[in-house]
Design an enzyme around this catalytic site. Structure first.
Site, mmCIF file in Angstrom:
data_model
loop_
_atom_site.group_PDB
_atom_site.id
_atom_site.type_symbol
_atom_site.label_atom_id
_atom_site.label_comp_id
_atom_site.label_asym_id
_atom_site.label_seq_id
_atom_site.Cartn_x
_atom_site.Cartn_y
_atom_site.Cartn_z
ATOM 1 N N ASP A 74 0.971 -1.212 0.136
ATOM 2 C CA ASP A 74 0.032 -0.100 0.038
ATOM 3 C C ASP A 74 0.780 1.210 0.039
ATOM 4 O OD1 ASP A 74 -2.023 1.779 0.393
ATOM 5 O OD2 ASP A 74 -2.527 1.383 2.598
HETATM 6 C C1 SPV Z 1 -7.230 1.899 3.420
HETATM 7 O O1 SPV Z 1 -8.380 0.995 3.598
HETATM 8 O O2 SPV Z 1 -6.532 2.102 2.355
HETATM 9 C C2 SPV Z 1 -7.402 2.972 4.281
HETATM 10 C C3 SPV Z 1 -7.485 2.597 5.742
HETATM 11 O O3 SPV Z 1 -6.510 4.107 4.097
HETATM 12 S S1 SPV Z 1 -5.859 2.221 6.350
HETATM 13 O O4 SPV Z 1 -5.451 1.073 5.886
HETATM 14 O O5 SPV Z 1 -6.265 2.143 7.885
HETATM 15 O O6 SPV Z 1 -4.956 3.360 6.357
HETATM 16 MG MG MG Z 2 -5.473 3.753 2.267
#
Ligand code: SPV
Ligand code: MG
Length: 304
Positions: A74
């Site tokens: 991510d």
């Molecule tokens: C996502 O779901 O990508 C978010 C929430 O941004 S978190 O993973 O908690 O950052």
């Molecule tokens: Mg996110």
């Protein structure tokens, strides 16, 4: 054939929901990262104790689960084309409004194109967070680096001036608690972001208790009063999941995002099925671990 709704019909749904639900209940968003997960989230319903039917009001196109479902971290690696592909899968099968995780928005040029593309493709809103590009997932225990609030406000100004319809909501996400900033610093950021004219504020935290987001909410209500604005507040209670929606309503949250639960449930089930086939040397047991083929065909409207 499953049918979503047209972009112009979907875009205004979030603002409509806000007016309908204001002060009474909370707008509940479920994560989706594919057409199938959007179908499952949109179809989910339970009978509430008062006899009413409870469903998810909208969908959160999560950056984490969208990238994880493609086997990628991510960290803003995949770009807008990949996100639009997921968004199109979701819009094709669900009639719910969709808020897209816009991450940090990238560079100013990337952010401008992102806003234009998401609006054109029918999203109802986008959240940009104040981490420096490329962001790190907020739930990772590591050092997170934030933009100076004045610099992030420039991004918000650009997003707001790029959108063509005010129905397309722009949310500013405050990562102060993720980067070990204080409540006062988070409120200072909120004040600056509110001045840009954003449509909503997301306050994030990875604490096990909702204390800091509740404290933020208290200060945020004062800011709203001072600025005579009504700008909805959003939380993502992944790490403080014991909190009930009723408590969030009491603390003046208008949206709750259940950010990653469908993907995590699917990943566990997939792992168990794969293990089972290997250890049993056959697939009969694995068949019991997932939905039946009949249910799957029904879900995707498989033509006969
Ligand atoms: C996502 O779901 O990508 C978010 C929430 O941004 S978190 O993973 O908690 O950052
Ligand atoms: Mg996110």
């Amino acid at each position: 054939m499953k049918r979503g709704i047209l972009p112009e019909q979907r875009r205004s749904q979030l603002k409509k929901l806000l007016t309908e639900k204001s002060g009474k209940s909370i707008i509940r968003l479920i994560e989706a990262h594919s057409g199938l997960s959007a179908l499952i989230g949109s179809n989910a319903k339970v009978q509430a104790t008062d006899g009413s039917t409870k469903t998810f009001d909208g969908i959160w196109l999560s950056g984490l689960t969208d990238t994880a479902s493609q086997g990628v971290p991510d960290r803003e690696i995949l770009g807008i084309a990949a996100k639009l592909n997921t968004l199109d899968q979701i819009t094709a099968v669900s009639d719910r409004p969709i808020i897209v995780d816009g991450d940090s928005g990238g560079t100013m040029v990337q952010l401008e194109y992102t806003v234009a593309a998401l609006e054109r493709h029918g999203a109802s809103g986008v959240v940009f967070e104040d981490q420096i590009y490329p962001k790190q997932n907020s739930l990772i225990e590591c050092e997170h680096f934030l933009e100076k609030p004045e610099n992030f406000a420039k991004k918000l100004h650009l997003a707001l001036s790029t959108r063509r319809s005010s129905d397309f909501m722009i949310f500013a996400r405050i990562e102060s608690f993720i980067a070990n900033e204080t409540v006062a610093q988070s409120l200072e950021r909120a004040k600056i972001y509110l001045q840009t004219g954003v449509d909503g504020i997301v306050i994030h935290s990875r604490a096990r208790s909702p204390e800091e987001v509740f404290e933020f909410s208290k200060g945020y209500q004062v800011l709203l009063k001072e600025s005579r604005k009504q700008v909805p507040l959003v939380c993502i209670p992944t790490s403080y999941g014991a909190v009930k929606e009723s408590e969030l309503i009491e603390r003046n949250f208008q949206f709750v995002i259940y950010a990653n639960f469908l993907l995590r449930a699917a990943a566990r089930a997939m792992g168990e099925a794969a293990q089972s086939i290997l250890s049993e040397g056959r697939c009969q047991e694995a068949s019991q671990l997932g939905i039946s083929l009949q249910d799957l065909f029904q879900l995707i409207d498989e033509p006969k």
